[in-house]
Design a protein around this motif. Sequence first.
Motif, PDB file in Angstrom:
ATOM      1  N   GLY A  81       0.715  -1.391   0.211  1.00  0.00           N
ATOM      2  CA  GLY A  81       0.049   0.026   0.087  1.00  0.00           C
ATOM      3  C   GLY A  81       0.874   1.255   0.207  1.00  0.00           C
ATOM      4  N   ALA A  82       1.966   1.087  -0.397  1.00  0.00           N
ATOM      5  CA  ALA A  82       2.976   2.654  -0.505  1.00  0.00           C
ATOM      6  C   ALA A  82       2.539   3.408  -1.184  1.00  0.00           C
ATOM      7  CB  ALA A  82       4.196   1.958  -0.998  1.00  0.00           C
ATOM      8  N   GLY A  83       2.230   4.697  -0.508  1.00  0.00           N
ATOM      9  CA  GLY A  83       2.185   5.995  -1.213  1.00  0.00           C
ATOM     10  C   GLY A  83       3.307   6.422  -1.921  1.00  0.00           C
ATOM     11  N   GLY A  84       4.528   6.011  -1.824  1.00  0.00           N
ATOM     12  CA  GLY A  84       5.828   6.519  -2.446  1.00  0.00           C
ATOM     13  C   GLY A  84       6.836   5.589  -2.742  1.00  0.00           C
ATOM     14  N   VAL A  85       7.388   5.859  -4.055  1.00  0.00           N
ATOM     15  CA  VAL A  85       8.326   4.844  -4.321  1.00  0.00           C
ATOM     16  C   VAL A  85       9.690   5.757  -4.737  1.00  0.00           C
ATOM     17  CG1 VAL A  85       8.976   3.674  -6.729  1.00  0.00           C
ATOM     18  CG2 VAL A  85       6.655   3.638  -5.462  1.00  0.00           C
ATOM     19  N   LEU A  86      10.792   5.066  -4.180  1.00  0.00           N
ATOM     20  CA  LEU A  86      11.978   5.675  -4.478  1.00  0.00           C
ATOM     21  C   LEU A  86      12.701   4.603  -5.565  1.00  0.00           C
ATOM     22  CD1 LEU A  86      14.310   7.417  -2.016  1.00  0.00           C
ATOM     23  CD2 LEU A  86      15.353   6.129  -4.062  1.00  0.00           C
ATOM     24  N   GLU A 114       1.149   7.708 -10.930  1.00  0.00           N
ATOM     25  CA  GLU A 114      -0.108   8.515 -10.558  1.00  0.00           C
ATOM     26  C   GLU A 114      -0.334   8.589  -9.107  1.00  0.00           C
ATOM     27  OE1 GLU A 114      -2.854   8.020 -13.594  1.00  0.00           O
ATOM     28  OE2 GLU A 114      -1.793   9.571 -14.967  1.00  0.00           O
ATOM     29  N   GLY A 115      -0.594   9.407  -8.622  1.00  0.00           N
ATOM     30  CA  GLY A 115      -1.079   9.441  -7.020  1.00  0.00           C
ATOM     31  C   GLY A 115       0.006   9.255  -6.022  1.00  0.00           C
ATOM     32  N   ARG A 116       1.351   8.888  -6.558  1.00  0.00           N
ATOM     33  CA  ARG A 116       2.207   8.617  -5.457  1.00  0.00           C
ATOM     34  C   ARG A 116       3.463   9.520  -5.463  1.00  0.00           C
ATOM     35  NH1 ARG A 116       0.619   3.321  -7.569  1.00  0.00           N
ATOM     36  NH2 ARG A 116       0.002   1.877  -5.673  1.00  0.00           N
ATOM     37  N   ALA A 117       4.114   9.700  -4.357  1.00  0.00           N
ATOM     38  CA  ALA A 117       5.273  10.356  -4.571  1.00  0.00           C
ATOM     39  C   ALA A 117       6.430   9.779  -4.822  1.00  0.00           C
ATOM     40  CB  ALA A 117       5.515  10.984  -3.117  1.00  0.00           C
ATOM     41  N   TRP A 118       6.921   9.878  -6.028  1.00  0.00           N
ATOM     42  CA  TRP A 118       8.053   9.006  -7.026  1.00  0.00           C
ATOM     43  C   TRP A 118       9.362   9.892  -7.043  1.00  0.00           C
ATOM     44  CZ3 TRP A 118       5.372   4.513  -8.895  1.00  0.00           C
ATOM     45  CH2 TRP A 118       6.491   3.636  -9.509  1.00  0.00           C
ATOM     46  N   HIS A 119      10.158   9.102  -6.893  1.00  0.00           N
ATOM     47  CA  HIS A 119      11.570   9.811  -6.689  1.00  0.00           C
ATOM     48  C   HIS A 119      12.519   8.898  -7.813  1.00  0.00           C
ATOM     49  CE1 HIS A 119      10.501  12.286  -3.506  1.00  0.00           C
ATOM     50  NE2 HIS A 119       9.833  11.370  -3.026  1.00  0.00           N
ATOM     51  N   TRP A 120      13.029   9.497  -8.778  1.00  0.00           N
ATOM     52  CA  TRP A 120      14.096   8.713  -9.500  1.00  0.00           C
ATOM     53  C   TRP A 120      15.642   9.414  -8.900  1.00  0.00           C
ATOM     54  CZ3 TRP A 120      11.850   5.601 -12.843  1.00  0.00           C
ATOM     55  CH2 TRP A 120      10.462   5.688 -13.119  1.00  0.00           C
ATOM     56  N   VAL A 121      16.377   8.489  -8.601  1.00  0.00           N
ATOM     57  CA  VAL A 121      17.564   8.640  -8.453  1.00  0.00           C
ATOM     58  C   VAL A 121      18.396   8.342  -9.640  1.00  0.00           C
ATOM     59  CG1 VAL A 121      19.678   8.172  -6.812  1.00  0.00           C
ATOM     60  CG2 VAL A 121      17.493   8.619  -5.802  1.00  0.00           C
ATOM     61  N   GLU A 122      19.536   9.088  -9.855  1.00  0.00           N
ATOM     62  CA  GLU A 122      20.223   9.003 -11.080  1.00  0.00           C
ATOM     63  C   GLU A 122      21.137   7.889 -10.733  1.00  0.00           C
ATOM     64  OE1 GLU A 122      22.432  12.339 -11.665  1.00  0.00           O
ATOM     65  OE2 GLU A 122      20.434  13.593 -11.994  1.00  0.00           O
ATOM     66  N   GLY A 123      21.410   6.955 -11.833  1.00  0.00           N
ATOM     67  CA  GLY A 123      22.365   5.863 -11.908  1.00  0.00           C
ATOM     68  C   GLY A 123      23.336   6.197 -13.073  1.00  0.00           C
ATOM     69  N   ASN A 124      24.205   5.043 -13.298  1.00  0.00           N
ATOM     70  CA  ASN A 124      25.382   5.360 -14.478  1.00  0.00           C
ATOM     71  C   ASN A 124      24.806   5.010 -15.633  1.00  0.00           C
ATOM     72  OD1 ASN A 124      25.457   2.746 -12.786  1.00  0.00           O
ATOM     73  ND2 ASN A 124      26.842   2.241 -14.695  1.00  0.00           N
ATOM     74  N   HIS A 125      23.638   4.458 -15.730  1.00  0.00           N
ATOM     75  CA  HIS A 125      22.955   4.110 -16.933  1.00  0.00           C
ATOM     76  C   HIS A 125      22.066   5.143 -17.221  1.00  0.00           C
ATOM     77  CE1 HIS A 125      23.812  -0.342 -18.030  1.00  0.00           C
ATOM     78  NE2 HIS A 125      24.467  -0.069 -16.963  1.00  0.00           N
ATOM     79  N   ASP A 126      21.591   5.828 -16.338  1.00  0.00           N
ATOM     80  CA  ASP A 126      20.248   6.671 -16.798  1.00  0.00           C
ATOM     81  C   ASP A 126      20.624   8.067 -15.858  1.00  0.00           C
ATOM     82  OD1 ASP A 126      19.872   5.571 -14.226  1.00  0.00           O
ATOM     83  OD2 ASP A 126      17.746   5.592 -14.718  1.00  0.00           O
ATOM     84  N   GLY A 128      20.072  11.295 -16.566  1.00  0.00           N
ATOM     85  CA  GLY A 128      19.104  12.148 -16.630  1.00  0.00           C
ATOM     86  C   GLY A 128      17.766  11.915 -16.690  1.00  0.00           C
ATOM     87  N   PRO A 129      16.997  13.014 -16.677  1.00  0.00           N
ATOM     88  CA  PRO A 129      15.274  12.862 -16.532  1.00  0.00           C
ATOM     89  C   PRO A 129      15.027  11.997 -17.799  1.00  0.00           C
ATOM     90  CG  PRO A 129      15.985  14.944 -16.102  1.00  0.00           C
ATOM     91  CD  PRO A 129      17.168  14.616 -16.538  1.00  0.00           C
ATOM     92  N   ALA A 130      14.004  11.283 -17.531  1.00  0.00           N
ATOM     93  CA  ALA A 130      13.371  10.122 -18.633  1.00  0.00           C
ATOM     94  C   ALA A 130      12.160  10.704 -19.217  1.00  0.00           C
ATOM     95  CB  ALA A 130      13.332   8.931 -18.298  1.00  0.00           C
ATOM     96  N   GLY A 131      11.453  12.045 -18.845  1.00  0.00           N
ATOM     97  CA  GLY A 131      10.416  12.442 -19.612  1.00  0.00           C
ATOM     98  C   GLY A 131       9.267  11.996 -18.861  1.00  0.00           C
ATOM     99  N   LEU A 132       9.443  11.540 -17.744  1.00  0.00           N
ATOM    100  CA  LEU A 132       8.447  10.976 -17.115  1.00  0.00           C
ATOM    101  C   LEU A 132       8.040  11.616 -15.547  1.00  0.00           C
ATOM    102  CD1 LEU A 132       9.610   7.199 -17.239  1.00  0.00           C
ATOM    103  CD2 LEU A 132       7.164   7.935 -18.295  1.00  0.00           C
ATOM    104  N   PRO A 133       6.608  11.453 -15.180  1.00  0.00           N
ATOM    105  CA  PRO A 133       6.394  12.216 -13.847  1.00  0.00           C
ATOM    106  C   PRO A 133       7.388  11.643 -12.785  1.00  0.00           C
ATOM    107  CG  PRO A 133       4.476  11.231 -15.022  1.00  0.00           C
ATOM    108  CD  PRO A 133       5.424  10.816 -15.721  1.00  0.00           C
ATOM    109  N   GLY A 134       7.589  12.479 -11.882  1.00  0.00           N
ATOM    110  CA  GLY A 134       8.254  12.237 -10.636  1.00  0.00           C
ATOM    111  C   GLY A 134       9.393  13.130 -10.448  1.00  0.00           C
TER     112      GLY A 134
END
Length: 240
Positions: A81-86, A114-126, A128-134
């Motif tokens: 039931g997590a409201g956020g994803v990292l 959608e509806g969640r606090a979503w966090h993208w931490v940068e990796g060595n493969h990605d 920069g931003p990927a044009g997705l929400p979060g």
Amino acid sequence: MRRPTRAWDRSMNGIEIPFQGETLCALGSGALYWAARDLLIVSDLHFGKSERIARRRGTMLPPYETRATLERLEADLLETGAGGVLCLGDSFDDLDAANGLDGEDRAHLVSLIEGRAWHWVEGNHDPGPAGLPGEHHAELVIGPLVFRHIAEPGARGELSGHYHPKLGLPGCGGTRPCFLFDADRMILPAYGAYTGGMPATAPEFAALIGSPAFAVLTGAKPLLVPYPARKGTGRGRRRF
């Protein structure tokens, strides 16, 4: 360091880990749930891996790993039931893979965001931003914990990915992805369906994980075992 315990809160299949004054639950899927922050943490999703391999090497793999990873992620979100994803970096196999997601897979991912606090931490493969929400971060600090893709020497309260640890024990049916942790840091397993792994006995881990330390093997029945580690024997970083 207090020994972790098995957790059955909300019928979750996992092991509770006391870490830096917080309680984290290592799930059998390879995700980590931080109940106090209502946060599901995953690392190394590597969406689009089969497409990237086909594009760069001409080797064709069944193109279903993104769908399988999304289905696992959705199941963990329903269970906790997590409201956020990292996401701890390398969420996509490269930026072209991020931009070239299958339309159905992209829609599925957006529906989870959608509806969640979503966090993208940068990796060595990605990187920069990927044009997705979060929200996008080079690294992220929440309370006593710091989240980054690649572990840094001397860090405290650090959670990272990158190395894809795996461990095999007699009678366990081969190797399994695993969490590795001591009092100061935790390294998460790769969550992506097609990602490989580095043996937890590799010197890269010995250079980072102190003693006492533990491993949680993922799977239908997560298994907590002591991890005999000694710092100071590493040979640097490996790129996956």
